[in-house]
Design a protein around this motif. Sequence first.
Motif, PDB file in Angstrom:
ATOM      1  N   LYS A  39       1.417   6.703  -6.820  1.00 62.14           N
ATOM      2  CA  LYS A  39       0.301   7.580  -7.176  1.00 62.14           C
ATOM      3  C   LYS A  39       0.673   9.042  -6.978  1.00 62.14           C
ATOM      4  O   LYS A  39       0.288   9.908  -7.764  1.00 62.14           O
ATOM      5  CB  LYS A  39      -0.913   7.225  -6.324  1.00 62.14           C
ATOM      6  N   GLY A  40       1.454   9.308  -5.941  1.00 60.59           N
ATOM      7  CA  GLY A  40       1.875  10.693  -5.700  1.00 60.59           C
ATOM      8  C   GLY A  40       2.899  11.178  -6.712  1.00 60.59           C
ATOM      9  O   GLY A  40       2.944  12.360  -7.044  1.00 60.59           O
ATOM     10  N   TYR A  49       2.199   1.746  -3.474  1.00 63.87           N
ATOM     11  CA  TYR A  49       1.107   2.224  -4.331  1.00 63.87           C
ATOM     12  C   TYR A  49       0.865   3.716  -4.109  1.00 63.87           C
ATOM     13  O   TYR A  49       0.730   4.481  -5.075  1.00 63.87           O
ATOM     14  CB  TYR A  49      -0.163   1.428  -4.038  1.00 63.87           C
ATOM     15  N   ALA A  50       0.829   4.145  -2.869  1.00 60.89           N
ATOM     16  CA  ALA A  50       0.598   5.558  -2.561  1.00 60.89           C
ATOM     17  C   ALA A  50       1.761   6.415  -3.055  1.00 60.89           C
ATOM     18  O   ALA A  50       1.552   7.518  -3.580  1.00 60.89           O
ATOM     19  CB  ALA A  50       0.398   5.746  -1.065  1.00 60.89           C
ATOM     20  N   LEU A  51       2.983   5.911  -2.925  1.00 60.46           N
ATOM     21  CA  LEU A  51       4.155   6.646  -3.418  1.00 60.46           C
ATOM     22  C   LEU A  51       4.097   6.803  -4.938  1.00 60.46           C
ATOM     23  O   LEU A  51       4.337   7.886  -5.473  1.00 60.46           O
ATOM     24  CB  LEU A  51       5.436   5.925  -3.001  1.00 60.46           C
ATOM     25  N   PHE A  72       0.824  -1.196   0.000  1.00 62.45           N
ATOM     26  CA  PHE A  72       0.000   0.000   0.000  1.00 62.45           C
ATOM     27  C   PHE A  72       0.868   1.260   0.000  1.00 62.45           C
ATOM     28  O   PHE A  72       0.558   2.244  -0.681  1.00 62.45           O
ATOM     29  CB  PHE A  72      -0.933   0.016   1.218  1.00 62.45           C
ATOM     30  N   GLY A  73       1.963   1.231   0.736  1.00 67.25           N
ATOM     31  CA  GLY A  73       2.884   2.376   0.750  1.00 67.25           C
ATOM     32  C   GLY A  73       3.509   2.624  -0.611  1.00 67.25           C
ATOM     33  O   GLY A  73       3.612   3.770  -1.066  1.00 67.25           O
TER      34      GLY A  73
END
Length: 110
Positions: free
Chosen positions: A29-30, A25-27, A22-23
Amino acid sequence: MTGIGILLSPPVAFLFFLAAAFGLYALGKGMAPKPNPAGGKLTTYACGENIPGIKVQFGYRLFFFIALFFTMMHVAVLVIATVPSGRIVFFALFYLVMIALSVSALVTRS
């Protein structure tokens, strides 16, 4: 369980890797650029011509044919591989003949 044993238990390891995924993925996406909406970006295009979209109907008949064939082969191999030695081997040969007839009926069907 103590110390490292708790960290290596499957539920804790699963949660750790789930949080890591999840981390990431969030990185990603950012860091990704924001999309620009364009008029023809989602339209069908082939060789400079606009092609009207049509609904394609997929069939599973060939898939089920191949799935049945592989199922028959895998079961035959499993049965033949686990046949004990002795006079029962002749039943295994009979089983192989029946499998061969079944496969030939499957292949030569219309």
